[in-house]
Design an enzyme around this catalytic site. Structure first.
Site, PDB file in Angstrom:
ATOM      1  N   ARG A  23       0.815  -1.211   0.000  1.00  0.00           N
ATOM      2  CA  ARG A  23       0.000   0.000   0.000  1.00  0.00           C
ATOM      3  C   ARG A  23       0.851   1.264   0.000  1.00  0.00           C
ATOM      4  O   ARG A  23       1.753   1.401   0.815  1.00  0.00           O
ATOM      5  CB  ARG A  23      -0.926   0.012   1.213  1.00  0.00           C
ATOM      6  CG  ARG A  23      -2.063  -0.967   1.072  1.00  0.00           C
ATOM      7  CD  ARG A  23      -2.795  -1.161   2.370  1.00  0.00           C
ATOM      8  NE  ARG A  23      -3.630  -2.356   2.291  1.00  0.00           N
ATOM      9  CZ  ARG A  23      -4.942  -2.329   2.097  1.00  0.00           C
ATOM     10  NH1 ARG A  23      -5.569  -1.183   1.991  1.00  0.00           N
ATOM     11  NH2 ARG A  23      -5.625  -3.447   2.012  1.00  0.00           N
ATOM     12  N   SER A 138     -24.054 -13.596  10.219  1.00  0.00           N
ATOM     13  CA  SER A 138     -23.311 -12.452   9.694  1.00  0.00           C
ATOM     14  C   SER A 138     -23.225 -12.523   8.166  1.00  0.00           C
ATOM     15  O   SER A 138     -22.883 -13.569   7.604  1.00  0.00           O
ATOM     16  CB  SER A 138     -21.906 -12.474  10.330  1.00  0.00           C
ATOM     17  OG  SER A 138     -21.102 -11.439   9.832  1.00  0.00           O
ATOM     18  N   SER A 190     -20.098  -0.887   0.593  1.00  0.00           N
ATOM     19  CA  SER A 190     -19.392   0.259   0.012  1.00  0.00           C
ATOM     20  C   SER A 190     -18.519  -0.067  -1.184  1.00  0.00           C
ATOM     21  O   SER A 190     -18.095   0.834  -1.892  1.00  0.00           O
ATOM     22  CB  SER A 190     -18.541   0.923   1.077  1.00  0.00           C
ATOM     23  OG  SER A 190     -17.404   0.140   1.334  1.00  0.00           O
ATOM     24  N   HIS A 218     -22.340   3.781   5.327  1.00  0.00           N
ATOM     25  CA  HIS A 218     -22.303   4.395   3.992  1.00  0.00           C
ATOM     26  C   HIS A 218     -23.659   4.931   3.562  1.00  0.00           C
ATOM     27  O   HIS A 218     -23.895   5.153   2.379  1.00  0.00           O
ATOM     28  CB  HIS A 218     -21.763   3.402   2.965  1.00  0.00           C
ATOM     29  CG  HIS A 218     -20.318   3.117   3.190  1.00  0.00           C
ATOM     30  ND1 HIS A 218     -19.306   3.939   2.731  1.00  0.00           N
ATOM     31  CD2 HIS A 218     -19.701   2.136   3.890  1.00  0.00           C
ATOM     32  CE1 HIS A 218     -18.139   3.461   3.113  1.00  0.00           C
ATOM     33  NE2 HIS A 218     -18.344   2.373   3.821  1.00  0.00           N
ATOM     34  N   LYS A 249     -17.874   9.911   7.560  1.00  0.00           N
ATOM     35  CA  LYS A 249     -18.083   9.865   6.120  1.00  0.00           C
ATOM     36  C   LYS A 249     -19.023  11.012   5.717  1.00  0.00           C
ATOM     37  O   LYS A 249     -18.573  12.143   5.654  1.00  0.00           O
ATOM     38  CB  LYS A 249     -18.497   8.457   5.707  1.00  0.00           C
ATOM     39  CG  LYS A 249     -17.256   7.527   5.827  1.00  0.00           C
ATOM     40  CD  LYS A 249     -17.493   6.044   5.764  1.00  0.00           C
ATOM     41  CE  LYS A 249     -16.166   5.308   5.999  1.00  0.00           C
ATOM     42  NZ  LYS A 249     -16.306   3.872   6.207  1.00  0.00           N
ATOM     43  N   THR A 278     -10.989   4.356  26.729  1.00  0.00           N
ATOM     44  CA  THR A 278     -10.331   5.219  25.754  1.00  0.00           C
ATOM     45  C   THR A 278     -10.876   6.632  25.892  1.00  0.00           C
ATOM     46  O   THR A 278     -12.031   6.829  26.277  1.00  0.00           O
ATOM     47  CB  THR A 278     -10.524   4.664  24.316  1.00  0.00           C
ATOM     48  OG1 THR A 278      -9.702   5.407  23.422  1.00  0.00           O
ATOM     49  CG2 THR A 278     -11.961   4.749  23.863  1.00  0.00           C
TER      50      THR A 278
END
Ligand SMILES: *Cc1c(COP(=O)(O)O)cnc(C)c1O
Length: 413
Positions: A23, A138, A190, A218, A249, A278
């Site tokens: 990448r 799923s 997507s 999306h 997005k 977090t």
């Protein structure tokens, strides 16, 4: 002799490189007010380019109200959140954001996370873990963050073929009515731009007593009269137990969330390590996201502009014979079918035409279906679309990439 740790990492990288899927990130400087124009920092001097692969689908990342809300909150409250919500309290803008999100989806409550990825991973795993003997069903093309959530739950899982309600029903039937079940799926997928059969999945969930969890990442902001997503558009929002979305997005900011009933949201809030341990989203981002959601609830101009320009892009590219893959959404995938060619096409678009479209290769999509994924926004005007078509044809000719006819003929053989 000491163990050569680095050799491990080098050889892993060499393997990726040999498969032509190493990448390389494009270094981009976005220019607020000029989107989709940006500055590209490549090997040579910085230059102007046009972005055609942004997930800032509606350009909300540069919207005046959103920038002002961000700047104002940072100016008044400072930059960081100051800690986790457990230890350092919940910021006022974050509470407003969650109220806005609950209202968007007509749910009792919402919970914000630092990303959509974390919201899926933390919520799916926590929900499934709390349900005794939960069976997760799923969709085969679910996003990596959902797969991580399923894995981390350590619940039994069955994968149903993509959007195949017949297969899903077989699995539900086999599990029996008594066993608790959680169906996890997406609305807009997507990479292909197709849509999950929400109504039919909800029918099955009711018939077999399953819970439903949908990823509308999306779709939120872009579909439905107030931007509540495909489920809102189709009038199915109240039939889904948990709706997950991102603020990064179409809303143009950062962060993720779930919206659901009060108890489910409270349980995730109380048990999910990815939420608890977090630091919270900072006030500036919470305020910016709230402004963005609010704007898109009231304004359909961006949604209409996006649909209009996406349809136009598909039409113009198809008329040129380019292999646009069938998509019923704003996503315009163009088939290349080879990892190396896909990368070469992307490089040539950038180098010769000042157009940025990231190549999409394995493992994001199956091998042999490598593609350019184009995401027109309301800001990609007709002239930009013509320029794109022109550039793609030059690249297709120069690199000898098959046009639609050739692809169809090969498929028919
Ligand atoms: C991008 C994406 C996510 C993750 O959202 P982020 O806010 O970018 O972390 C989750 N689900 C799907 C389907 C996605 O494409």
């Amino acid at each position: 002799m000491a163990f050569d740790y680095n050799r491990i990492f080098r050889s892993a990288l060499e393997e990726v490189a040999a498969e032509k899927r190493y990448r390389v990130f494009a270094e981009i400087e976005r220019v607020a007010g000029k989107f989709p124009k940006a500055i590209y920092h490549g090997a040579d001097a910085p230059r102007d380019i046009t972005i055609w692969c942004s997930n800032d689908y509606l350009g909300m990342g540069q919207h005046r109200d959103v920038i002002d809300a961000c700047r104002d909150a940072a100016g008044r409250m400072g930059v960081g959140a100051g800690g986790t919500r457990n230890i350092s309290g919940t910021s006022h803008p974050l509470v407003n954001l969650e109220a806005e999100l609950a209202d968007l989806h007509h749910k009792e409550a919402a919970l914000a996370f630092t990303s959509g990825f974390i919201s899926n991973e933390a919520s799916i795993s926590t929900i499934a873990q709390l349900i005794p003997d939960c069976l997760i069903l799923s969709d085969a093309l679910n996003h990596s963050s959902m797969i991580e959530g399923v894995r981390r739950s350590r619940s039994e899982k069955k994968i149903f073929r993509h959007n195949d309600v017949g297969h899903l029903e077989d699995l539900l039937k086999a599990a029996g009515k008594e066993r608790p079940k959680l169906i996890v799926f997406e609305s807009v997928y997507s990479m292909d731009g197709d849509i999950g059969p929400i109504g039919k999945i909800c029918d099955l969930a009711e018939k077999y007593g399953a819970m439903t969890y949908i990823d509308e990442v999306h779709a939120v902001g872009m579909y439905g009269p107030r931007g509540g997503g495909i489920a809102e558009r189709d009038g199915e929002m109240d039939r889904i137990d948990v709706i997950e979305g991102t603020l990064a997005k179409a809303f143009g900011c950062m962060g993720g969330y779930i919206a659901s009933n009060g108890d489910i949201v409270d349980a995730v809030r109380s048990f999910a390590p990815g939420f608890i341990f977090t630091t919270a989203l900072p006030p500036s981002i919470a305020a910016a996201a709230t402004a963005s959601i609010r704007h898109l609830k009231a304004s359909s101009a961006e949604r209409e502009g996006q649909q209009r320009q996406a349809t136009r892009t598909k039409d113009v590219l198809l008329r040129r014979g380019l292999p646009v893959m069938p998509s019923v959404t704003h996503i315009v995938p163009v088939l290349v079918g080879d990892a190396e060619l896909c990368k070469a096409a992307s490089d040539r678009l950038m180098d010769t035409h000042d157009i940025y479209i990231q190549p999409i290769n394995y493992p994001t999509v199956p091998r042999g279906t490598e593609r350019l994924r184009i995401t027109p926004t309301p800001f990609h005007d007709d002239a930009l679309i013509e320029g794109l078509a022109e550039a793609l044809c030059e690249v297709w000719d120069t690199l000898g990439i098959p046009y639609a006819e050739t692809v169809r003929a090969a498929a028919a053989e």
